[in-house]
Scaffold this motif. Structure first.
Motif, short mmCIF file in Angstrom:
data_model
loop_
_atom_site.label_atom_id
_atom_site.label_comp_id
_atom_site.label_asym_id
_atom_site.label_seq_id
_atom_site.Cartn_x
_atom_site.Cartn_y
_atom_site.Cartn_z
N ARG A 187 -3.83 12.97 8.88
CA ARG A 187 -4.15 14.26 9.49
C ARG A 187 -3.28 15.35 8.88
O ARG A 187 -2.19 15.07 8.35
CB ARG A 187 -3.91 14.23 11.02
N LEU A 188 -3.75 16.58 8.95
CA LEU A 188 -2.93 17.69 8.48
C LEU A 188 -1.81 17.92 9.47
O LEU A 188 -2.02 17.90 10.68
CB LEU A 188 -3.79 18.96 8.36
N GLY A 189 -0.60 18.11 8.97
CA GLY A 189 0.53 18.31 9.85
C GLY A 189 1.77 18.67 9.06
O GLY A 189 1.70 19.07 7.90
N ALA A 190 2.92 18.50 9.71
CA ALA A 190 4.18 18.91 9.08
C ALA A 190 4.47 18.12 7.82
O ALA A 190 5.00 18.65 6.84
CB ALA A 190 5.32 18.74 10.09
N ALA A 191 4.15 16.82 7.82
CA ALA A 191 4.46 15.99 6.65
C ALA A 191 3.42 16.12 5.56
O ALA A 191 3.71 15.91 4.39
CB ALA A 191 4.59 14.52 7.08
N HIS A 192 2.18 16.43 5.92
CA HIS A 192 1.10 16.59 4.95
C HIS A 192 0.42 17.93 5.23
O HIS A 192 -0.40 18.03 6.14
CB HIS A 192 0.09 15.44 5.04
N ARG A 193 0.77 18.93 4.44
CA ARG A 193 0.24 20.28 4.66
C ARG A 193 -0.59 20.71 3.47
O ARG A 193 -0.37 20.30 2.33
CB ARG A 193 1.39 21.27 4.87
N VAL A 194 -1.57 21.55 3.77
CA VAL A 194 -2.38 22.16 2.72
C VAL A 194 -2.34 23.67 2.94
O VAL A 194 -2.74 24.16 4.00
CB VAL A 194 -3.84 21.67 2.76
N HIS A 195 -1.85 24.38 1.96
CA HIS A 195 -1.81 25.84 2.06
C HIS A 195 -3.13 26.42 1.56
O HIS A 195 -3.86 25.80 0.78
CB HIS A 195 -0.64 26.40 1.25
N ASP A 196 -3.41 27.61 2.00
CA ASP A 196 -4.66 28.27 1.62
C ASP A 196 -4.71 28.52 0.11
O ASP A 196 -3.70 28.88 -0.50
CB ASP A 196 -4.81 29.61 2.33
N LEU A 197 -5.89 28.34 -0.46
CA LEU A 197 -6.13 28.78 -1.83
C LEU A 197 -6.31 30.29 -1.83
O LEU A 197 -6.57 30.90 -0.78
CB LEU A 197 -7.39 28.09 -2.37
#
Length: 386
Positions: free
Chosen positions: A60-70
């Motif tokens: 899941r997206l969260g603190a450890a695995h983040r995706v920033h906006d393009l």
């Protein structure tokens, strides 16, 4: 794209439609390049989302695995700030990237794998194999194909997912159980009731240990170096800057890129702290050998294993660039400011210090400007030659 020779030409070819390739493509479109005539984007994946589409279901997206906006995502209403944190990350990213591609009119051609890039006097010959056709026709409608196209400039944005790294240890090839890499991991249920050894000191390895708790018969977590736990729950700016600087130095020197985790440490998220307190996250040093039914340490102790999960990272996927002879004696390629130091017509997006989403976004603008400047120089040279 259909089977055939090099009848198709484009000014700029972007290889890869993950975060780096899409970021560069956004800026190239903003600078006036027309899809098809000036810009072609090829992607090996069966769908949108780059490497995210292949990640395991529980992520899941969260603190450890983040995706920033393009770039431009927020303006398009596609930002990740309001993304569903309860849905699989692979589905969320694939959906946002699909709508992003549509908004840009990129007409990404997939699944198409670039098999070789050869330098020419006026650019590159790019060989490919795949099932997508020009114009974005469904793969099923066109059947298998192969061929080549010509491009004045190539932007390589292939990332690392296609080049998993599994270190060799004595006896590794004699193991009778199952061995899988991060890129092969799908769900803990596939390892239910097994004794599992997880190798790696990054967030993926830690996540696997936690997910397997209560599902596997047992888990043994080993790391090649002690985990550098950070006191805060998110990566601090100073650590991130230092890691990026180390990657940049290696890229400029043409050296193998250092591990990001070794330069940043692992944030103590609430989930990770809970795992430590419950005694689930107990790291052991790296074993010395692999045996048919387990692993053994240098002191003679051993652990039974039915499966070994190698969460040991990836290397840049550059095999298709081998005909260009870019590899240095140190095993890397020399890249400065996103451009190859050996061929100014070749750019690397998402390589080294650009590997994060933030880095890819910043590099996207810089690379796009360099690409357009290169095209302008080519145009000027053609005019001088009459």
């Amino acid at each position: 794209m259909t089977a055939g020779g090099e009848g198709e030409r484009t000014r700029v070819l972007v290889i890869g439609a993950g975060q780096a390739g899409l970021s560069v493509s956004w800026y190239l479109r903003r600078l006036g390049l027309e899809v098809g005539r000036d810009l072609v984007v090829l992607d090996r994946g069966p769908g949108t989302g780059g490497a995210w589409q292949h990640r395991w279901e529980s992520l899941r997206l969260g603190a450890a695995h983040r995706v920033h906006d393009l770039p431009g995502m927020a303006e398009l209403g596609l930002g990740f700030a309001d993304a569903d944190r309860s849905a699989p990350a692979r589905d969320v990213v694939a959906d946002r990237y699909a709508r992003y591609e549509d908004a840009l009119g990129l007409d990404v051609r997939r699944p198409v794998e670039v098999t070789g890039v050869t330098g020419l006097g006026d650019g590159f010959s790019v060989r490919w194999a795949g099932r997508a056709s020009s114009g974005g026709a469904p793969a099923a409608a066109t059947g298998p194909g192969f061929g080549a196209l010509r491009a004045e400039v190539v932007v390589n944005a292939t990332g690392t997912w296609g080049a998993p790294f599994v270190p060799w240890y004595p006896g590794r090839d004699t193991f009778r159980g199952r061995q899988l890499h991060t890129s092969d991991y799908r769900a803990a249920s596939e390892l239910e009731g097994l004794d599992v050894v997880v190798v790696g000191g990054g967030t993926s390895a830690i996540g696997f240990v936690l997910e397997l708790d209560g599902v596997a018969a047992s888990t043994t977590w080993v790391t090649r170096r002690p985990v550098d736990w950070l006191d805060q729950g998110e990566l601090d700016v100073e650590s991130a800057v230092a890691a990026v600087a180390a990657q940049d130095r290696a890229a400029r020197a043409g050296q193998a890129l250092p591990s990001i985790v070794s330069g940043t440490g692992v944030p103590r998220t609430r989930r990770f702290v809970s795992g430590i307190e419950r005694g689930v996250l107990v790291e052991r040093p790296m074993f010395a050998t692999v045996e048919p039914d387990g692993v053994r340490w240098a002191d003679g102790t051993s652990a039974h294993a039915d499966a070994i999960v190698w969460a040991t990272g990836f290397r840049p996927e550059l095999r298709h660039l081998a005909p260009l002879g870019l590899r240095s004696a140190d095993g890397g390629v020399s890249v400065e400011g996103g451009a190859s130091t050996l061929d100014p017509r070749l750019f690397f997006a998402g390589y080294g210090p650009q590997a994060s989403t933030i880095g890819a976004n910043r590099a996207g603008r810089a690379i796009a400007r360099q690409v357009v400047a290169r095209l302008s120089e080519s145009d000027a040279e053609r005019r001088r030659q009459g």
